[in-house]
Scaffold this active site. Sequence first.
Site, PDB file in Angstrom:
ATOM      1  CB  SER A   1      -0.882  -0.003   1.242  1.00  0.00           C
ATOM      2  OG  SER A   1      -1.369   1.307   1.460  1.00  0.00           O
TER       3      SER A   1
ATOM      4  CG  HIS B   1      -3.926  -1.489  -1.586  1.00  0.00           C
ATOM      5  ND1 HIS B   1      -5.080  -2.190  -1.872  1.00  0.00           N
ATOM      6  CD2 HIS B   1      -4.257  -0.603  -0.612  1.00  0.00           C
ATOM      7  CE1 HIS B   1      -6.066  -1.752  -1.099  1.00  0.00           C
ATOM      8  NE2 HIS B   1      -5.600  -0.780  -0.326  1.00  0.00           N
TER       9      HIS B   1
ATOM     10  CG  ASP C   1      -4.964   2.735   0.784  1.00  0.00           C
ATOM     11  OD1 ASP C   1      -5.919   1.954   0.623  1.00  0.00           O
ATOM     12  OD2 ASP C   1      -3.890   2.394   1.304  1.00  0.00           O
TER      13      ASP C   1
ATOM     14  CG  MET D   1      -7.985   7.587   2.203  1.00  0.00           C
ATOM     15  SD  MET D   1      -7.161   7.588   3.793  1.00  0.00           S
ATOM     16  CE  MET D   1      -6.420   5.946   3.780  1.00  0.00           C
TER      17      MET D   1
ATOM     18  CG  HIS E   1      -9.179   0.580  -0.585  1.00  0.00           C
ATOM     19  ND1 HIS E   1      -8.593   0.357   0.636  1.00  0.00           N
ATOM     20  CD2 HIS E   1     -10.521   0.591  -0.337  1.00  0.00           C
ATOM     21  CE1 HIS E   1      -9.512   0.252   1.566  1.00  0.00           C
ATOM     22  NE2 HIS E   1     -10.695   0.402   1.006  1.00  0.00           N
TER      23      HIS E   1
ATOM     24  CG  MET F   1     -11.063   3.699   1.957  1.00  0.00           C
ATOM     25  SD  MET F   1      -9.486   3.631   2.816  1.00  0.00           S
ATOM     26  CE  MET F   1      -8.381   3.661   1.426  1.00  0.00           C
TER      27      MET F   1
ATOM     28  CG  MET G   1     -11.626  -2.038   5.118  1.00  0.00           C
ATOM     29  SD  MET G   1     -10.102  -1.724   4.219  1.00  0.00           S
ATOM     30  CE  MET G   1      -9.132  -0.837   5.436  1.00  0.00           C
TER      31      MET G   1
ATOM     32  CG  PHE H   1      -5.242   7.557   9.742  1.00  0.00           C
ATOM     33  CD1 PHE H   1      -4.633   8.741   9.341  1.00  0.00           C
ATOM     34  CD2 PHE H   1      -6.545   7.600  10.222  1.00  0.00           C
ATOM     35  CE1 PHE H   1      -5.314   9.949   9.426  1.00  0.00           C
ATOM     36  CE2 PHE H   1      -7.231   8.811  10.316  1.00  0.00           C
ATOM     37  CZ  PHE H   1      -6.609   9.991   9.917  1.00  0.00           C
ATOM     38  N   GLY H   2      -2.664   4.448   7.726  1.00  0.00           N
ATOM     39  CA  GLY H   2      -1.764   3.298   7.764  1.00  0.00           C
ATOM     40  C   GLY H   2      -1.253   3.124   9.183  1.00  0.00           C
TER      41      GLY H   2
ATOM     42  CG  ASP I   1      -6.304  -2.455   3.134  1.00  0.00           C
ATOM     43  OD1 ASP I   1      -5.188  -2.243   3.634  1.00  0.00           O
ATOM     44  OD2 ASP I   1      -6.930  -1.619   2.452  1.00  0.00           O
ATOM     45  N   GLY I   2      -4.970  -3.872   6.242  1.00  0.00           N
ATOM     46  CA  GLY I   2      -4.811  -3.105   7.476  1.00  0.00           C
ATOM     47  C   GLY I   2      -4.143  -3.883   8.594  1.00  0.00           C
ATOM     48  N   GLY I   3      -3.056  -3.337   9.116  1.00  0.00           N
ATOM     49  CA  GLY I   3      -2.410  -3.913  10.289  1.00  0.00           C
ATOM     50  C   GLY I   3      -1.681  -5.224  10.043  1.00  0.00           C
TER      51      GLY I   3
ATOM     52  N   GLY J   1       1.165  -1.988   4.176  1.00  0.00           N
ATOM     53  CA  GLY J   1       1.710  -0.642   4.045  1.00  0.00           C
ATOM     54  C   GLY J   1       2.966  -0.474   4.870  1.00  0.00           C
TER      55      GLY J   1
HETATM   56  C1  DX5 Z   1      -6.227   1.980   5.511  1.00  0.00           C
HETATM   57  C2  DX5 Z   1      -5.760   1.616   4.107  1.00  0.00           C
HETATM   58  C3  DX5 Z   1      -4.722   0.561   4.093  1.00  0.00           C
HETATM   59  C4  DX5 Z   1      -3.454   0.967   4.810  1.00  0.00           C
HETATM   60  C5  DX5 Z   1      -2.657  -0.250   5.145  1.00  0.00           C
HETATM   61  O1  DX5 Z   1      -7.269   2.859   5.444  1.00  0.00           O
HETATM   62  O2  DX5 Z   1      -6.843   1.153   3.335  1.00  0.00           O
HETATM   63  O3  DX5 Z   1      -4.437   0.140   2.775  1.00  0.00           O
HETATM   64  O4  DX5 Z   1      -2.677   1.847   4.097  1.00  0.00           O
HETATM   65  O5  DX5 Z   1      -1.535   0.155   5.867  1.00  0.00           O
HETATM   66  P1  DX5 Z   1      -0.928  -0.740   7.032  1.00  0.00           P
HETATM   67  O6  DX5 Z   1      -0.493  -2.019   6.391  1.00  0.00           O
HETATM   68  O7  DX5 Z   1       0.208   0.072   7.538  1.00  0.00           O
HETATM   69  O8  DX5 Z   1      -2.016  -0.955   8.037  1.00  0.00           O
HETATM   70 ZN    ZN Z   2      -6.443   0.131   1.358  1.00  0.00          ZN
END
Ligand code: DX5
Ligand code: ZN
Length: 219
Positions: free
Chosen positions: A7, A32, A34, A36, A65, A67, A136, A142-143, A172-174, A194
Amino acid sequence: MIEIAPSILSADFSNLADEIKKCEKAGVKILHIDIMDGHFVPNITIGPVVVESLRKKTKMILDTHLMITDPEKYIEPFAKAGSDWLTFHIEAVKKPSALIKKIKSLKLKAGISLNPATPVSKLSKYLNELDLVLVMSVNPGFGGQGFIPSALKKISELKKLTKNQNVKISVDGGINFDTISGAVKAGSDIIVAGNSVFRSGLSIAKSIKKLRLRIEKHE
Ligand code: DX5
Ligand code: ZN
């Protein structure tokens, strides 16, 4: 084969071309991106102009993606900019089927994403129309947030529901070197990462290699 999709939200935006080249060199097939809008989520990132610039620099799949609220307004601009996959949030639309059709009519792959609080039942009737489901495992915006374990149950549920279908399940995420194993065991096809690719303290190549080794161990 399980793919890692870095990401770019966690990448160095002043050096984006170089960062994505490093991913490509490390064998990454899916990038990927993002998007926003400061409305559907509290953060603002990038729009079609950046996707257009990235398109000129790479042949990797641009997994976009969205959002954003009103994703229907932005399908064409992102398609024109060179996105390959477009994923919108089920929480943001009233008529998902119409949007899936629009994305597919532009020859892109269509995905739906689910926030952590949204159950799988909200999208089960669209599964046969979709190419991708993006689960998700953090609240979008946020990453670098912590992985929400309840996402694992949703991934396994989706895996069962899509057994005879050609739908990819992405998480996706964490995702980090520890949480990745659960996501693999639950049945993810694509792992979005990410911070663990761009900010792990290791080089991009080493981070990707380390994530891949974890995947191989748990596949
Ligand atoms: C969150 C994004 C993710 C994010 C993932 O809103 O959709 O793609 O960037 O980042 P990490 O892997 O650091 O959680
Ligand atoms: Zn994403």
